[in-house]
Design an enzyme around this catalytic site. Structure first.
Site, PDB file in Angstrom:
ATOM      1  N   CYS A  57       0.864  -1.177   0.000  1.00  0.00           N
ATOM      2  CA  CYS A  57       0.000   0.000   0.000  1.00  0.00           C
ATOM      3  C   CYS A  57       0.900   1.226   0.000  1.00  0.00           C
ATOM      4  CB  CYS A  57      -0.920  -0.009   1.217  1.00  0.00           C
ATOM      5  SG  CYS A  57      -2.020   1.421   1.300  1.00  0.00           S
ATOM      6  N   HIS A 110      -1.546  -5.940 -10.218  1.00  0.00           N
ATOM      7  CA  HIS A 110      -2.196  -4.793 -10.856  1.00  0.00           C
ATOM      8  C   HIS A 110      -2.445  -5.063 -12.333  1.00  0.00           C
ATOM      9  CE1 HIS A 110      -1.742  -1.814  -7.587  1.00  0.00           C
ATOM     10  NE2 HIS A 110      -0.698  -2.554  -7.276  1.00  0.00           N
ATOM     11  N   GLU A 168      -9.790  -1.140  -6.142  1.00  0.00           N
ATOM     12  CA  GLU A 168      -8.879  -1.944  -5.341  1.00  0.00           C
ATOM     13  C   GLU A 168      -9.513  -3.231  -4.833  1.00  0.00           C
ATOM     14  OE1 GLU A 168      -6.090  -0.274  -2.554  1.00  0.00           O
ATOM     15  OE2 GLU A 168      -6.891   1.739  -2.924  1.00  0.00           O
ATOM     16  N   CYS A 200      -4.643   5.445  -4.883  1.00  0.00           N
ATOM     17  CA  CYS A 200      -3.984   4.166  -4.644  1.00  0.00           C
ATOM     18  C   CYS A 200      -2.525   4.346  -5.021  1.00  0.00           C
ATOM     19  CB  CYS A 200      -4.634   3.060  -5.471  1.00  0.00           C
ATOM     20  SG  CYS A 200      -3.807   1.455  -5.316  1.00  0.00           S
ATOM     21  N   GLY A 229      -1.145   1.490  -7.055  1.00  0.00           N
ATOM     22  CA  GLY A 229      -1.816   1.579  -8.352  1.00  0.00           C
ATOM     23  C   GLY A 229      -1.230   2.675  -9.227  1.00  0.00           C
TER      24      GLY A 229
END
Length: 283
Positions: free
Chosen positions: A81, A168, A217, A226, A229
């Site tokens: 994260c 991802h 997510e 994110c 991301g």
């Protein structure tokens, strides 16, 4: 973090570019939340409310100040994260644990070098992206491709894929505001080709130094930002020559800077953090 009756849980509420967290200090060795307790805590109506819970724990690596783990709003755990990493760094500075501008922290995905840039801004070395399908994991493809294709409810979805310690998929779109985030995000997450599900990014290239992004997510849904991301979208687009190797990624909650020198090199993510309030929650 036991679920005994009348449990009073002390926490910090923080966010990074709108991606919000409940941060809990477990450096005393207390147990982490169960999935059920994490989901109750994250509930925006009956709990504190957050996208993820961050538990700050004793370090795993020599030279690191602390480690952290990530718990999604549905109670599931996550491996990485980016916005959370910056908030953990800011928490360590605010609490007096970090006494210099540079230090290391441990995540489930590895050890990360952090720099305090001042004004609530932090940079984090996020690690080397892995584009091998088996490492994402992305099933059904024997070798790395710049773009993958999958049939999805009568249409073909085209995307890039990368692991940053978490999976991802990145879909390039013409206009991010019109992207089918709520429809396509869950469909890709449930696709058999992604056995561990996937974070789905929808990216619009504005120019060579700037892209806009929305992310659906795992375990949360669409968030205002994110960090991992943003890193994933940036490196997929950089690999295609669509973005320069130092670019701004604008998300609904704020902006991140992503720097990546290319294959085999780590990603550096920089962006804001904010402390919202301290609180106590009775389970």
């Amino acid at each position: 973090m036991a679920e005994a009756a009348n449990l009073v849980l002390r926490f910090s509420k923080m966010h990074g570019a709108g991606n919000d967290f409940v941060v809990v200090d477990l450096r005393d060795g207390s147990a982490p939340p169960s999935p059920a307790l994490a989901a109750r805590l994250a509930d925006r109506h009956t709990g504190v409310g957050c996208d993820q819970i961050l538990t700050i724990e004793a370090p795993h690596s020599e030279g690191s100040l602390a480690s952290y783990r990530i718990w999604n709003a549905d109670g599931s755990s996550a491996q990485q994260c980016g916005n959370g990493a910056r908030c953990v760094a800011a928490w360590l500075v605010r609490s007096g644990v970090a006494t210099s501008a540079t230090f290391n922290i441990d995540s489930p995905a590895g050890t990360h070098a952090v720099q305090d840039l001042g004004g609530g801004q932090f940079s984090v070395v996020m690690g080397v992206p892995d584009f091998e399908p088996a490492q994402v994991p992305l099933m059904g493809f024997a070798r790395e491709r710049e773009e993958y294709q999958l049939p999805l409810q009568g249409e073909t979805v085209r995307f890039g894929a990368v692991s940053l310690g978490n999976p991802h998929a990145v879909i390039e779109v013409g206009l991010v505001d019109a992207a089918p985030v709520d429809r396509m995000g869950p469909l890709l997450q449930q696709h058999a080709s992604f056995p561990d599900s996937v974070n789905v990014g929808f990216a619009q290239v504005v120019d060579s130094g700037h892209a806009r992004l929305r992310v659906y997510e795992r375990g949360v849904g669409e968030t205002l930002a994110c960090g991992s991301g943003a890193c994933a979208a940036a490196v997929v687009l950089m690999q295609r020559g669509r973005l320069a190797h130092d670019a701004r990624i604008s998300l609904r909650g704020g902006e991140l800077r992503i720097q990546w020198e290319g294959a085999g090199q780590p990603i550096v993510m920089s962006g804001p953090t904010a402390h919202v309030f301290e609180g106590e929650w009775s389970a």
